[in-house]
Design a protein around this motif. Structure first.
Motif, PDB file in Angstrom:
ATOM      1  N   UNK A  30       3.197 -11.123  11.598  1.00 11.90           N
ATOM      2  CA  UNK A  30       3.756 -10.457  12.769  1.00 11.90           C
ATOM      3  C   UNK A  30       2.722 -10.316  13.871  1.00 11.90           C
ATOM      4  N   UNK A  31       3.147  -9.888  15.039  1.00 10.42           N
ATOM      5  CA  UNK A  31       2.196  -9.633  16.127  1.00 10.42           C
ATOM      6  C   UNK A  31       1.440  -8.347  15.874  1.00 10.42           C
ATOM      7  N   UNK A  32       2.161  -7.361  15.334  1.00 14.01           N
ATOM      8  CA  UNK A  32       1.575  -6.061  15.026  1.00 14.01           C
ATOM      9  C   UNK A  32       1.993  -5.655  13.620  1.00 14.01           C
ATOM     10  N   UNK A  33       1.083  -5.026  12.912  1.00 17.65           N
ATOM     11  CA  UNK A  33       1.369  -4.598  11.544  1.00 17.65           C
ATOM     12  C   UNK A  33       0.620  -3.305  11.264  1.00 17.65           C
ATOM     13  N   UNK A  34       1.376  -2.278  10.881  1.00 14.09           N
ATOM     14  CA  UNK A  34       0.775  -1.012  10.472  1.00 14.09           C
ATOM     15  C   UNK A  34       1.130  -0.772   9.013  1.00 14.09           C
ATOM     16  N   UNK A  35       0.153  -0.458   8.198  1.00 12.06           N
ATOM     17  CA  UNK A  35       0.362  -0.268   6.768  1.00 12.06           C
ATOM     18  C   UNK A  35      -0.487   0.889   6.272  1.00 12.06           C
ATOM     19  N   UNK A  36      -0.177   1.331   5.071  1.00 10.78           N
ATOM     20  CA  UNK A  36      -0.930   2.417   4.448  1.00 10.78           C
ATOM     21  C   UNK A  36      -2.076   1.837   3.624  1.00 10.78           C
ATOM     22  N   UNK A  37      -3.116   2.616   3.540  1.00 10.90           N
ATOM     23  CA  UNK A  37      -4.270   2.213   2.733  1.00 10.90           C
ATOM     24  C   UNK A  37      -3.821   1.834   1.326  1.00 10.90           C
ATOM     25  N   UNK A  38      -4.340   0.725   0.847  1.00 14.87           N
ATOM     26  CA  UNK A  38      -4.011   0.265  -0.505  1.00 14.87           C
ATOM     27  C   UNK A  38      -2.930  -0.804  -0.545  1.00 14.87           C
ATOM     28  N   UNK A  39      -2.191  -0.946   0.528  1.00 12.37           N
ATOM     29  CA  UNK A  39      -1.104  -1.929   0.537  1.00 12.37           C
ATOM     30  C   UNK A  39      -1.638  -3.359   0.572  1.00 12.37           C
TER      31      UNK A  39
END
Lengths: 112, 116
Positions: free
Chosen positions: A8-17
């Protein structure tokens, strides 16, 4: 049309993913590079691939030449992995410049 | 680990002025490159340099641009008469072998050029 497309152009995820960033290209290439650009702007080379798979620490890069597609994976993601990840290709000699052709980058944010 | 160094990190200049951006590539590398990145856009190839001459240049690299390796260590990019649209981050890179050998690229941290 861009010769190198990232998603994707932007990606936000949680630590550990587990993170996957994709790159598709429409030209014949001799190599594909994955680069990391830090918030300050500096660029670091992560991988250079012409076939198969490479691994370095928590980073894995794969390429499928027939499908003109590459992926960058990050296992056990950490906030310090937050950066822009850029795919760039070296076109076949005679088909383009000596330089690399870049994608627009994927902006990755890993939240604690 | 050897690295590519660029100076200055930030340069502000007025439109029409000449600027010289400096780079010290890794010492045993033979191929040198300049790239630029306009804010919010993708990185673009400007020029490659080998054996004291330009190997290849992009459409962006017009007569306002020139490159030089004045001594055994420095590699410079000169913009003769800067325009507002030259404002960008300029990256120097070097590699041990040429582009046909798929040699890894080492980038400097960039020079942010602001033309006012």
């Amino acid at each position: 049309k861009n010769e190198v497309e990232q998603s994707p152009q932007n990606l936000t995820a949680q630590e550990g993913e587990f993170i996957t960033i994709n790159c598709s290209y429409s030209v014949g290439i001799s190599a594909l590079h994955w680069l990391q650009q830090h918030p300050g702007g500096g660029i670091v080379s992560l991988f250079m691939l012409s076939s198969g798979k490479k691994k370095h620490g928590r980073l894995i890069a794969t390429i499928n030449i027939q499908e003109k597609h590459s992926s960058l994976h990050i296992t056990a993601s950490h906030p310090r992995d937050s950066a822009v990840y850029i795919c760039a290709v070296k076109k076949y000699s005679g088909g383009g410049a000596d330089g690399l052709t870049f994608g627009k980058g994927t902006h990755l944010i890993i939240q604690p | 680990e050897p690295e590519v160094t660029q100076t200055p990190s930030h340069q502000v200049t007025q439109m029409g002025q000449e600027v010289i951006l400096r780079c010290v590539p890794i010492s045993n590398h033979l191929y040198f490159y300049w790239y630029r990145q306009i804010l919010g856009q993708k990185v673009e190839f400007l020029v490659s340099f080998y054996n004291n001459e330009i190997s290849e240049k992009s459409e962006i690299f017009d007569d306002q641009f020139s490159v030089e390796r004045p001594d055994g260590s420095n590699f410079t990019l000169k913009i003769r008469s800067t325009k507002l649209e030259d404002s960008a981050m300029y990256f120097c890179a070097s590699s041990a072998f040429g582009p046909d050998y798929n040699s890894p690229l080492h980038f400097g941290n960039g020079t942010r050029l602001t033309v006012t």
